[in-house]
Scaffold this motif. Structure first.
Motif, PDB file in Angstrom:
ATOM      1  N   ARG A  12       0.840  -1.221   0.000  1.00 48.75           N
ATOM      2  CA  ARG A  12       0.000   0.000   0.000  1.00 48.75           C
ATOM      3  C   ARG A  12       0.868   1.260   0.000  1.00 48.75           C
ATOM      4  O   ARG A  12       0.603   2.213  -0.722  1.00 48.75           O
ATOM      5  CB  ARG A  12      -0.927  -0.012   1.219  1.00 48.75           C
ATOM      6  N   ARG A  13       1.908   1.240   0.853  1.00 50.94           N
ATOM      7  CA  ARG A  13       2.789   2.403   0.924  1.00 50.94           C
ATOM      8  C   ARG A  13       3.493   2.634  -0.412  1.00 50.94           C
ATOM      9  O   ARG A  13       3.646   3.767  -0.872  1.00 50.94           O
ATOM     10  CB  ARG A  13       3.826   2.228   2.048  1.00 50.94           C
ATOM     11  N   PHE A  14       3.893   1.525  -1.029  1.00 47.92           N
ATOM     12  CA  PHE A  14       4.553   1.632  -2.318  1.00 47.92           C
ATOM     13  C   PHE A  14       3.607   2.182  -3.380  1.00 47.92           C
ATOM     14  O   PHE A  14       3.977   3.037  -4.200  1.00 47.92           O
ATOM     15  CB  PHE A  14       5.080   0.245  -2.743  1.00 47.92           C
ATOM     16  N   SER A  15       2.341   1.686  -3.340  1.00 45.63           N
ATOM     17  CA  SER A  15       1.333   2.166  -4.305  1.00 45.63           C
ATOM     18  C   SER A  15       1.053   3.649  -4.118  1.00 45.63           C
ATOM     19  O   SER A  15       0.948   4.416  -5.083  1.00 45.63           O
ATOM     20  CB  SER A  15       0.040   1.364  -4.141  1.00 45.63           C
ATOM     21  N   VAL A  16       0.957   4.053  -2.834  1.00 44.73           N
ATOM     22  CA  VAL A  16       0.727   5.475  -2.538  1.00 44.73           C
ATOM     23  C   VAL A  16       1.896   6.314  -3.041  1.00 44.73           C
ATOM     24  O   VAL A  16       1.715   7.393  -3.623  1.00 44.73           O
ATOM     25  CB  VAL A  16       0.525   5.686  -1.021  1.00 44.73           C
ATOM     26  N   LEU A  17       3.117   5.796  -2.819  1.00 44.84           N
ATOM     27  CA  LEU A  17       4.303   6.517  -3.272  1.00 44.84           C
ATOM     28  C   LEU A  17       4.319   6.657  -4.794  1.00 44.84           C
ATOM     29  O   LEU A  17       4.619   7.736  -5.333  1.00 44.84           O
ATOM     30  CB  LEU A  17       5.565   5.786  -2.805  1.00 44.84           C
ATOM     31  N   ILE A  18       3.954   5.538  -5.494  1.00 42.72           N
ATOM     32  CA  ILE A  18       3.907   5.578  -6.957  1.00 42.72           C
ATOM     33  C   ILE A  18       2.874   6.581  -7.424  1.00 42.72           C
ATOM     34  O   ILE A  18       3.130   7.378  -8.345  1.00 42.72           O
ATOM     35  CB  ILE A  18       3.585   4.179  -7.522  1.00 42.72           C
ATOM     36  N   LEU A  23       1.419  11.771  -9.705  1.00 43.92           N
ATOM     37  CA  LEU A  23       0.700  13.047  -9.601  1.00 43.92           C
ATOM     38  C   LEU A  23       1.664  14.235  -9.608  1.00 43.92           C
ATOM     39  O   LEU A  23       1.392  15.269 -10.213  1.00 43.92           O
ATOM     40  CB  LEU A  23      -0.147  13.063  -8.324  1.00 43.92           C
ATOM     41  N   LEU A  24       2.785  14.060  -8.892  1.00 45.96           N
ATOM     42  CA  LEU A  24       3.787  15.125  -8.860  1.00 45.96           C
ATOM     43  C   LEU A  24       4.350  15.364 -10.256  1.00 45.96           C
ATOM     44  O   LEU A  24       4.508  16.516 -10.689  1.00 45.96           O
ATOM     45  CB  LEU A  24       4.915  14.751  -7.901  1.00 45.96           C
ATOM     46  N   SER A  25       4.636  14.273 -10.961  1.00 42.74           N
ATOM     47  CA  SER A  25       5.172  14.384 -12.320  1.00 42.74           C
ATOM     48  C   SER A  25       4.163  15.059 -13.247  1.00 42.74           C
ATOM     49  O   SER A  25       4.518  15.925 -14.061  1.00 42.74           O
ATOM     50  CB  SER A  25       5.542  13.008 -12.864  1.00 42.74           C
ATOM     51  N   VAL A  26       2.889  14.661 -13.109  1.00 41.40           N
ATOM     52  CA  VAL A  26       1.839  15.272 -13.925  1.00 41.40           C
ATOM     53  C   VAL A  26       1.726  16.749 -13.603  1.00 41.40           C
ATOM     54  O   VAL A  26       1.581  17.600 -14.501  1.00 41.40           O
ATOM     55  CB  VAL A  26       0.492  14.559 -13.701  1.00 41.40           C
ATOM     56  N   GLY A  27       1.809  17.078 -12.303  1.00 48.20           N
ATOM     57  CA  GLY A  27       1.708  18.477 -11.899  1.00 48.20           C
ATOM     58  C   GLY A  27       2.849  19.316 -12.449  1.00 48.20           C
ATOM     59  O   GLY A  27       2.644  20.433 -12.947  1.00 48.20           O
ATOM     60  N   ILE A  28       4.064  18.770 -12.357  1.00 46.99           N
ATOM     61  CA  ILE A  28       5.228  19.488 -12.887  1.00 46.99           C
ATOM     62  C   ILE A  28       5.113  19.652 -14.397  1.00 46.99           C
ATOM     63  O   ILE A  28       5.370  20.738 -14.943  1.00 46.99           O
ATOM     64  CB  ILE A  28       6.529  18.739 -12.526  1.00 46.99           C
TER      65      ILE A  28
END
Length: 346
Positions: A12-18, A23-28
């Motif tokens: 779950r933590r890995f999925s959240v991180l991915i 999302l960060l990449s899309v935002g940038i």
């Protein structure tokens, strides 16, 4: 059992991180894409691109027109910018001269300000015209309001931000002499400001091409050069003689002689009398070069290019006088005795 829970937790933590990284990449990417869309298509190309925005065009239609003409990078960014700027309802139809070196903010500002009517009006300002003559002529042709044209051109501060060369003039000086005489085409419904700016643009071209470097060389001001050119314009009829006339006035100034130009007195009188009376030549005015030494405070008319060039390129001669010969040309002489003997041609 406990190990299975730990594996699920790590997943779950890995999925959240991915998801966060995505999302960060899309935002940038989106931010960079938006910022890129605000920039000019080609900052090094200022050539005009003529477009027409039809009446009742939607923001999407306008965006597509701009994109098809390679003026914006993204129709989507244009629509977002228009919406966030709350100017969608103020974009105006009309004809626009835009260029690919304009960024998105500049283009939107132009569209908010409004385009031009597509009907073209042509007018001609003859060489040697004064401001009042221009205003009267343009008003009769239905192009300007005479009073507003005079008001706007009565003080150079109204245009000096757009035309820095005007800052060289005296405080409160009018545009007399700086509205270049030529034939122009403007859009019907153009404002008085538009007409004046168009004429100043033409003067600026001649200034940069023919005057700027010579002013430094001769150590004279722009106002002095244009003032001299305006006298040459009003005194001369033949282009070939203009450098000779310019030389005469330079020579007289060097010898502390009054210029004694009839054209300057005619400017004071407000009429172009063929023969001046002794009373005319004694009229009290700083523009009267019969009673004041040197150049008048400013131009007395709008000189054409030939006179402007002559004012900064006087002929290498010793003449101090000239007299009209009767056929439009002049006789140039070095002494007063020769001047008196010069006779009009039969």
């Amino acid at each position: 059992m406990e190990k299975a829970k730990m594996r699920k937790s790590r997943k779950r933590r890995f999925s959240v991180l991915i998801i966060f990284i995505i999302l960060l990449s899309v935002g940038i990417f989106a931010n960079n894409y938006y910022r890129e869309g605000l920039l000019a298509m080609n900052p090094d190309d200022s050539s005009d691109v003529l477009i027409v925005i039809p009446s009742s065009s939607s923001v999407s239609t306008i965006a597509n027109i701009l994109h098809e003409n390679k003026l914006i990078k993204s129709p989507l960014i244009f629509k977002i910018k228009v919406k966030t700027s709350n100017v969608a309802s103020t974009l105006k139809a009309g004809e626009y001269n835009l260029s690919t070196d304009m960024d998105l903010d500049t283009i939107i500002s132009k569209l908010v300000k409004g385009g031009k009517d597509r009907n073209i009006v042509k007018f001609t300002i003859p060489e040697g015209y004064e401001l009042e003559q221009m205003a009267e002529k343009l008003a009769k042709e239905g192009i300007v309001n005479e009073e507003r044209f005079i008001q706007l051109s009565s003080d150079k501060k109204n245009f000096e931000e757009e035309f820095p060369f005007l800052k060289e003039l005296e405080k409160g000086q009018s545009l007399e002499g700086f509205l270049f005489p030529s034939t122009y085409e403007i859009f019907a419904g153009a404002r008085e400001e538009d007409v004046i700016e168009k004429m100043l643009h033409e003067f600026e071209k001649v200034y940069e091409k023919d005057l700027a470097s010579k002013l430094k060389e001769l150590d004279i001001s722009l106002n002095e050069a244009v003032t001299l050119a305006s006298i040459v314009e009003r005194e001369g009829k033949v282009d070939e003689e203009r450098p000779l006339m310019s030389a005469v006035f330079y020579n007289r100034i060097k010898k502390d002689m009054m210029l004694q130009s009839c054209a300057t007195v005619q400017y004071v009188l407000g009429e172009r009398k063929e023969v001046l009376t002794n009373e005319d030549t004694r009229i009290d005015s700083p523009y009267n070069t019969y009673i004041n030494q040197g150049l008048p405070p400013g131009p007395i008319a709008s000189p054409g290019e030939a006179s402007l060039v002559a004012a900064v390129n006087p002929a290498d001669v010793d003449y101090l006088f000239f007299v009209l010969t009767g056929d439009g040309t002049h006789t140039f002489t070095k002494t007063y005795e020769e001047h008196l003997q010069a006779k009009p041609k039969k």
